[in-house]
Structure formats: structure tokens, C-alpha cells
Design a protein around this motif. Structure first.
Motif, short mmCIF file in Angstrom:
data_model
loop_
_atom_site.label_atom_id
_atom_site.label_comp_id
_atom_site.label_asym_id
_atom_site.label_seq_id
_atom_site.Cartn_x
_atom_site.Cartn_y
_atom_site.Cartn_z
N THR A 281 0.83 -1.21 0.00
CA THR A 281 0.00 0.00 0.00
C THR A 281 0.86 1.26 0.00
OG1 THR A 281 -0.21 -0.08 2.42
CG2 THR A 281 -1.93 -1.15 1.11
N ALA A 282 2.03 1.22 0.63
CA ALA A 282 2.93 2.38 0.58
C ALA A 282 3.41 2.61 -0.84
CB ALA A 282 4.12 2.16 1.52
N GLY A 283 3.72 1.52 -1.56
CA GLY A 283 4.14 1.65 -2.96
C GLY A 283 3.02 2.20 -3.83
N MET A 284 1.80 1.71 -3.62
CA MET A 284 0.66 2.23 -4.38
C MET A 284 0.45 3.71 -4.11
SD MET A 284 -2.14 -0.85 -3.95
CE MET A 284 -3.39 0.06 -4.85
N ALA A 285 0.57 4.11 -2.84
CA ALA A 285 0.39 5.53 -2.50
C ALA A 285 1.45 6.38 -3.15
CB ALA A 285 0.43 5.70 -0.98
N GLY A 286 2.72 5.93 -3.13
CA GLY A 286 3.79 6.67 -3.77
C GLY A 286 3.55 6.81 -5.27
N GLY A 287 3.09 5.73 -5.90
CA GLY A 287 2.79 5.78 -7.33
C GLY A 287 1.64 6.72 -7.63
N SER A 288 0.62 6.74 -6.76
CA SER A 288 -0.52 7.62 -6.95
C SER A 288 -0.13 9.08 -6.81
CB SER A 288 -1.62 7.27 -5.92
OG SER A 288 -2.66 8.21 -5.96
N ILE A 289 0.67 9.39 -5.80
CA ILE A 289 1.09 10.79 -5.59
C ILE A 289 1.94 11.26 -6.77
CG2 ILE A 289 2.42 12.33 -4.11
CD1 ILE A 289 1.80 10.33 -1.79
N PHE A 290 2.88 10.43 -7.19
CA PHE A 290 3.79 10.83 -8.27
C PHE A 290 3.02 10.99 -9.59
CE2 PHE A 290 7.15 10.22 -11.46
CZ PHE A 290 8.12 11.08 -10.95
N ALA A 291 2.10 10.07 -9.89
CA ALA A 291 1.31 10.20 -11.12
C ALA A 291 0.42 11.43 -11.07
CB ALA A 291 0.46 8.94 -11.32
N GLY A 292 -0.09 11.75 -9.88
CA GLY A 292 -0.94 12.92 -9.74
C GLY A 292 -0.22 14.22 -10.06
N ILE A 293 1.09 14.26 -9.82
CA ILE A 293 1.87 15.46 -10.18
C ILE A 293 1.74 15.75 -11.66
CG2 ILE A 293 4.21 16.41 -10.30
CD1 ILE A 293 4.86 14.89 -7.75
N PHE A 294 1.57 14.70 -12.47
CA PHE A 294 1.43 14.85 -13.92
C PHE A 294 -0.03 14.83 -14.35
CE2 PHE A 294 5.54 13.00 -12.97
CZ PHE A 294 6.40 13.78 -13.73
N GLY A 295 -0.93 14.97 -13.37
CA GLY A 295 -2.35 15.02 -13.68
C GLY A 295 -2.94 13.70 -14.10
N GLU A 296 -2.34 12.60 -13.66
CA GLU A 296 -2.79 11.26 -14.08
C GLU A 296 -3.23 10.44 -12.88
OE1 GLU A 296 0.63 11.06 -17.62
OE2 GLU A 296 0.68 9.68 -15.90
N PRO A 297 -4.23 9.55 -13.05
CA PRO A 297 -4.60 8.63 -11.98
C PRO A 297 -3.58 7.50 -11.87
CG PRO A 297 -5.88 8.16 -13.93
CD PRO A 297 -5.06 9.39 -14.25
N TYR A 298 -3.62 6.79 -10.75
CA TYR A 298 -2.71 5.66 -10.56
C TYR A 298 -3.09 4.52 -11.50
CZ TYR A 298 -0.54 1.57 -8.42
OH TYR A 298 0.18 0.43 -8.20
N ASP A 299 -2.12 4.03 -12.23
CA ASP A 299 -2.29 2.88 -13.12
C ASP A 299 -0.92 2.24 -13.27
OD1 ASP A 299 -2.70 1.00 -15.07
OD2 ASP A 299 -3.78 2.34 -16.44
N ILE A 300 -0.77 1.03 -12.75
CA ILE A 300 0.54 0.39 -12.73
C ILE A 300 1.09 0.16 -14.13
CG2 ILE A 300 -0.26 -2.00 -12.78
CD1 ILE A 300 2.61 -0.47 -10.65
N ARG A 301 0.25 0.25 -15.16
CA ARG A 301 0.73 0.13 -16.54
C ARG A 301 1.28 1.44 -17.08
NH1 ARG A 301 -4.96 -2.18 -18.46
NH2 ARG A 301 -5.46 -0.40 -17.13
#
Length: 428
Positions: free
Chosen positions: A318-338
Motif C-alpha cells: 500500500t505504501a508503494g501504491m500511495a507513492g505511485g498515486s502521488i507521483f502520477a498525480g503530479i502529472f495530472g494522471e490517476p494511478y495505473d501500474i501500466r
């Protein structure tokens, strides 16, 4: 048509109309919405909480159980508000900040949130490594790398729904393990009930109280909940569907936080019944595991270590998912592991945490610094969230009402004050 059949058809039409206007709460319907809250619950029962709860129970018995009650209430308020943002806007907290805040402000705040996710992952990976050392005697460095590999494999090779089922399974096993542990000991339920509802501060307990209450609300969980709640969204362009989502989300949050409440309480109950009654103070998880074995038998120590491993792996995911979500959000994108930005955010969070563990010679010092980072960043995230959810330009008709804002500000003030106190105490 026979009059009786006409009556039956009319009643059926009325029932179907009622369900379209006001959907019924059925057990099967509610079950379909359970999941996002349990991912947040994992952060509530991470290895850091284990250490604090074991110390609370071993040193002060049942008297600090009220911490679990208060922290759960605070968590429900803030996590529900974060999920409310995700449902009403279709954006996670990170995306909403970029869209509605000046970009320099949003990027600066989200940059600190990524750093907080790395700090969180450090503690989670370290918890998994400690569990592997308990079980197999592996060095912490090797245990950290093995935990990292398993977590990355789970994140990169599984869909969100599969991950959700894995996390639900892990949380269930952790809960069952503590039920088994508690079945082996004698509990003073009268003292436990008093401890849950009557606040007390025994001499020397303030650092533990600050640690539990101040650390239970974690920045990455607020970002994560606003993201994963959208996995349950269908046709959110319709107001009635948004209201339906909000209703079911609240039930999911209540249920999930109750699970976290029970597991955290079980940790304190076990430590109070086993260690406090024997006058044994426990400051480390490995010490707790080694003491459980002679007192309750080898199965107790083994199950304790396995549960810690599950908690470390699940909370790292869940920490990894949160980090991916925050970082993707900086670029205006939702979290998507692909997506490349989500993947990069996951790698920065988890690999960054693993590297920090490998280069920090003293694990305890690493945990202290991770706690300092979280204490500094948490006020930024909470104030960012309240600032967004209270604005009609962001939330429309679902913006916080004055009473909701007052409760949120009160909870935020308590959490921030506790984290400042914890920061001062840690630095001291």
C-alpha cells in the motif's frame, strides 16, 4: 387481467421505483463495496504500530487502550473525508491539488508527500525484514531485499482487484492469528473495557501515547484512500450514483476501521496479559517474539512472526501504491501500474526506502528519522485535504458543511499537535 394480479404488479412497480430512488442496503450489496477501506487499514496495523502497541501493553497493561479508541475515531473522520473527495470529484488528492492549486504550491506539497511515502515504506520493509530474521535468521539487509522483491512482484504482476483480495486475505490472517494468540491467555475484560473508554496517562506513558495517536493518521493513506475508492465508481455523472457511492464508502470505512481497531486492541491485550502480568517490559518486536515462545509455547512465537511478515508485506504494497498515486498525480494522471509515471513513483518509493535501510547502519535510527519525516509532512497533507474538500469550486454541492469543517479542523489540530509533540520528543 385479474384484479389480484394487477395489485401484485402495482406493488412490484412501486418497489422497483423505490429502489431506483433510494437503493436498499443489503448485505450482498454492501459486501461488493468492501475493499478500499481495508487497504487503508493495513497502514493502521503496520510494523510501526506493532512496536508501539506491544510497548503500551507490556509497560502499562490495559490502561492505554483508550488510545486505540481515539485514534480510530480520528482516522474515520479524516479517511472518510479523503474518500469523499475521490468520489465527488473523480480525482485523487494528488490530482485535485494539481488541478485546483497553483502549480508551484501543489508540486512542492506533493514532493514532500512522496518523501513521506518513502519514509513510510522504510518502516514497512524493515518490519518484513525483522519478521524474516525471526523466522529464518536472515540478516536485515537480505530480508529487506527479499521483502522488496515480493512487494514489487505483487504490484507489477497483479491487477488492482487481485491486490485488493490479497490484502483482504492478509488482514484476515493477521486478525485470526491474534484471535488464536488471545485464546491462549487469560484476559481481564473488566480492566480492558475501562481502558477503552477512560483516558489515563500513567507516569512515563506520554511518549507512547504520542507515538500511537500521532502516527496513526499517515499522509500516504489519505492519498491512497482518495485514489482506490474510485475502483468502485460506476456512472458517477449521475447525482444519485454519487450519493450511493458516498453511502457505501462510509460503511466500508467504518467496517475497515473497526477491523483495525480490533487488531490494534488485540496487540495491547496480548502484551498486557502476557508481559505486563509478568512484570516484563518489551521494547523490540524480536524480544516480544522470543518471550512469547517460553510463556505460551512455540506456536505463539511462530504465529506472531508470520503475522508481522504479512503486515510488513501488505503495508509495503500500500505504501508503494500511495507513492505511485502521488507521483502520477503530479502529472495530472490517476494511478495505473501500466503507466510509466505510476511505475516510476512505485520504484522511487520502494527502492528508495530499501536503499535507505541498507545505508542506515542502525535500524532504530532509520525508524526514528522516518517518524520525523512523517511528523513534518502530515500537517501539509491534512491542511491540503481540508482546503480542497471545503471549496465548492472543487466539490460542488458535496463540499464540507460548516459542522463537518469544524470537526475536521478539530481533529486536524489534535493530530498536528500530537505530531509536533512527537517530533520534539524524538529529536530530544
Amino acid at each position: 387481467m385479474h384484479p389480484f394480479r394487477q395489485l401484485i404488479r402495482a406493488i412490484g412497480d412501486m418497489a422497483r421505483f423505490r429502489d431506483r430512488v433510494r437503493p436498499r442496503l443489503t448485505a450482498l450489496e454492501i459486501f461488493k463495496y468492501v475493499g478500499p477501506g481495508l487497504l487503508v487499514t493495513v497502514g493502521f496495523i503496520d510494523p510501526g504500530n506493532w512496536a508501539s502497541n506491544v510497548a503500551a501493553g507490556s509497560d502499562f497493561g490495559y490502561s492505554l487502550l483508550w488510545m486505540v479508541t481515539l485514534s480510530t475515531i480520528m482516522l474515520i473522520v479524516l479517511q472518510h473525508n479523503a474518500a469523499h473527495l475521490g468520489i465527488a470529484t473523480g480525482l485523487c488528492l494528488s490530482e485535485a491539488a494539481v488541478k485546483h492549486m497553483p502549480r508551484p504550491v501543489a508540486v512542492s506539497a506533493l514532493g514532500t508527500a512522496v518523501a513521506a511515502a518513502v519514509s513510510t515504506a522504510l518502516a514497512e520493509l524493515l518490519g518484513g525484514a525483522i519478521a524474516l530474521r525471526m523466522l529464518f535468521g536472515l540478516p536485515l539487509a537480505l530480508g529487506t531485499l527479499l521483502t522488496l522483491v515480493v512487494v514489487l512482484w505483487m504490484l507489477f504482476s497483479k491487477s488492482y482487484r487481485r491486490l485488493e483480495r490479497y490484502i483482504i486475505g492478509f488482514v484476515s490472517l493477521i486478525g485470526l492469528s491474534f484471535i488464536f494468540e488471545l485464546s491462549l491467555v487469560h484476559l481481564d475484560w473488566g480492566a480492558a473495557v475501562t481502558g477503552w473508554v477512560v483516558p489515563s496517562l500513567p507516569a512515563g506513558s506520554l511518549p507512547i501515547v504520542m507515538s500511537v495517536l500521532g502516527a496513526v493518521v499517515m499522509p500516504h493513506n489519505l492519498f491512497l484512500h482518495s485514489e482506490v475508492i474510485q475502483s468502485r465508481q460506476w456512472n458517477l455523472d449521475k447525482p444519485e450514483m454519487i450519493k450511493r457511492q458516498l453511502k457505501y464508502e462510509y460503511l466500508d470505512t467504518l467496517f475497515s476501521m473497526l477491523v483495525g481497531f480490533c487488531i490494534n486492541s488485540a496487540m495491547i491485550l496480548l502484551a498486557a496479559a502476557v508481559f505486563f502480568t509478568h512484570g516484563t517490559s518489551v521494547g523490540e518486536l524480536e524480544q516480544a517474539q522470543s518471550l512469547l515462545t517460553p510463556l505460551l509455547g512455540p506456536s505463539a512465537g511462530l504465529i506472531f512472526a508470520i503475522s508481522l511478515l504479512l503486515a510488513g508485506v501488505a503495508s509495503s504494497v500500500t505504501a508503494g501504491m500511495a507513492g505511485g498515486s502521488i507521483f502520477a498525480g503530479i502529472f495530472g494522471e490517476p494511478y495505473d501500474i501500466r503507466d510509466s509515471h505510476s511505475r516510476l513513483g512505485v520504484v522511487i518509493t520502494l527502492v528508495g526506502a530499501a536503499v535507505a535501510i541498507l545505508f542506515v547502519g542502525d535500524p532504530l535510527k532509520g525508524l526514528i528519522w522516518s517518524q520525523i519525516a512523517l511528523s513534518i509532512q502530515l500537517p501539509i497533507t491534512i491542511l491540503l485535504q481540508i482546503g480542497l474538500t471545503s471549496r465548492r469550486s472543487v466539490m460542488g454541492e458535496y463540499a464540507n458543511r460548516p459542522f463537518t469543517n469544524a470537526v475536521l479542523i478539530l481533529v486536524a489540530a489534535v493530530v498536528i499537535a500530537l505530531n509536533i509533540m512527537l517530533l520534539i520528543d524524538t529529536l530530544g
